[in-house]
Structures are given as structure tokens and as C-alpha cells.
Scaffold this active site. Structure first.
Site, PDB file in Angstrom:
ATOM      1  N   HIS A 277      56.007  37.016  43.566  1.00 41.95           N
ATOM      2  CA  HIS A 277      56.520  38.159  44.312  1.00 41.95           C
ATOM      3  C   HIS A 277      57.540  38.938  43.488  1.00 41.95           C
ATOM      4  O   HIS A 277      58.086  38.425  42.507  1.00 41.95           O
ATOM      5  CB  HIS A 277      57.156  37.670  45.609  1.00 41.95           C
ATOM      6  CG  HIS A 277      56.268  36.777  46.402  1.00 41.95           C
ATOM      7  ND1 HIS A 277      55.433  37.231  47.409  1.00 41.95           N
ATOM      8  CD2 HIS A 277      56.052  35.431  46.320  1.00 41.95           C
ATOM      9  CE1 HIS A 277      54.750  36.210  47.913  1.00 41.95           C
ATOM     10  NE2 HIS A 277      55.106  35.108  47.280  1.00 41.95           N
TER      11      HIS A 277
ATOM     12  N   HIS B 271      51.721  39.962  43.362  1.00 39.51           N
ATOM     13  CA  HIS B 271      50.593  40.111  44.281  1.00 39.51           C
ATOM     14  C   HIS B 271      50.244  41.580  44.511  1.00 39.51           C
ATOM     15  O   HIS B 271      51.046  42.487  44.261  1.00 39.51           O
ATOM     16  CB  HIS B 271      50.912  39.452  45.620  1.00 39.51           C
ATOM     17  CG  HIS B 271      52.096  40.071  46.308  1.00 39.51           C
ATOM     18  ND1 HIS B 271      52.022  41.260  47.012  1.00 39.51           N
ATOM     19  CD2 HIS B 271      53.391  39.668  46.396  1.00 39.51           C
ATOM     20  CE1 HIS B 271      53.207  41.569  47.500  1.00 39.51           C
ATOM     21  NE2 HIS B 271      54.062  40.617  47.144  1.00 39.51           N
TER      22      HIS B 271
END
Length: 211
Positions: A151, A10
Site C-alpha cells: 500500500h 495495489h
């Protein structure tokens, strides 16, 4: 038939910029993080993508929506792709964690695969849930290309597992915000890392090597 997985971290968040551990905390993208997502979206706009998946945390989902927009595909949320649950460490900086949880923090840093973070997870638990999610995605998209937005910790654990690396050394794999990784699966048990932590689409000064 091979499945190609575009594995994306992200974009930057406020806590990334402040070097704070996020974990399951639902922290939003910064303006820089949004720009990073759009830059990667432009790079990937001409690729043929059959599906988009993301963690259900806002920073991953919002990044995935930007990437999916040019393709007109809805992003599917998968909770098992979440970052490691940092428990009582969430919102703290590295130095704050050392000061408050010195002995436990040192033990986790040396052996995160089996050391449970106070109120959180072991890295082995993270790797297992992420890998289960990845396996289902790959099996559902043989002969296709998919994007997964997740992540830093989950990406490191996935790549470590695919390559058969020691999970306790996962921190040696750098994972920058909005970086692109590519894994080809000619067979589920034979994943090949084609591209790692590529940030060529980002402007100088927008790369943040954080958790």
C-alpha cells in the site's frame, strides 16, 4: 548474494478514486484498478520471479494474483504488510478529517511517526512491522527476485527506512496506484533504490496519486 525486491502498490479502488483514506478497510479494486494490474503483469511477465507476497487486504492480494498468474506462483499473504490503520479516519476524505479532527489531524500531519491516529497506529509502528516482514522475505530469498504488493503508506515507510529518511517526511514520496519500485539488497543493511514510482506501463489517465 543480492535479493531484488519489486515493490508494487495495489491498483485503484473506489475509495482511491473518491480520495478517501482506506487503511485496514478491505476495499476492492475498480475496473480501472484491475486493468492497471494486468498492464503491470504484462510488463513483468518475462522477469524471473521466485516468490510473490502481498498484504492480506483484498486490493493488494487481488493485484498480486494478477501479477503472479503468468508465473504460476501462489501469492503468500502477510498481514504485517497492511496499510497504516487509519482508525476513525477510514472512509473519510482529507477535508472531512480536517473538519472532524482538526487539531489531531494537524499534529499527525506534522509528526506522524509518533502521533497516534484515533483508533489507529503511529507511522513508526507501521514502519517497524513492515520492515520486519521485508527483512524475513529478503533473508529467505538471497540471490533471487521477489514481488511484494502493498500500500501507499507501507511502501513510503519501507523506502524511507531503507534510505534512512525522516519518517515524518514520508508524504513527500509519491506512490501511485500500480506503480513499480525496485530495491536491491546486496546486503540487508545496504538496500539500494533502483526504480521509484514507475508507471510507464499504465495508460494516460489511469494514474491516481492517492493514499
Amino acid at each position: 548474494m543480492s535479493c531484488r525486491v519489486y515493490l508494487v502498490r495495489h491498483g485503484e479502488t473506489v475509495w482511491n478514486a473518491e480520495m478517501r483514506f482506506q487503511g485496514h478497510a478491505d476495499v476492492a479494486l475498480t475496473e480501472t484498478g484491475q486493468k492497471q494490474a494486468w498492464a503491470l503483469s504484462k510488463r513483468m511477465s518475462k522477469e524471473t520471479i521466485h516468490a510473490f507476497y502481498s498484504s492480506d487486504l483484498k486490493r493488494a492480494y487481488d493485484t498480486a494474483r494478477v501479477l503472479a498468474e503468468p508465473h504460476g506462483i501462489e501469492v503468500q499473504k502477510i498481514p504485517n504488510l497492511r496499510e497504516i490503520n487509519f482508525g476513525l479516519w477510514e472512509g473519510l476524505t482529507f477535508n472531512e478529517i480536517i473538519n472532524k479532527f482538526g487539531q489531531k489531524a494537524a499534529k499527525w500531519w506534522d509528526n506522524p511517526s509518533v502521533t497516534r491516529i484515533p483508533g489507529g497506529e503511529t507511522l513508526q509502528e507501521v514502519a517497524e512491522r513492515c520492515f520486519r516482514a521485508l527483512k524475513l522475505i529478503v533473508q529467505d530469498h538471497l540471490g533471487q527476485q521477489v514481488v511484494i504488493v502493498a500500500h501507499g503508506g507501507t511502501i513510503r515507510s519501507i523506502i524511507s527506512t531503507v534510505l534512512g529518511l525522516d519518517l515524518n517526511q514520508y508524504w513527500r514520496l509519491r506512490s501511485d496506484n500500480a506503480s513499480l519500485n525496485i530495491i536491491d539488497f546486496p546486503d540487508w543493511s545496504k538496500g539500494v533504490l533502483v526504480l521509484f514510482n514507475d508507471c510507464n506501463h499504465l495508460e494516460t489517465g489511469t494514474v491516481t496519486p492517492t493514499f
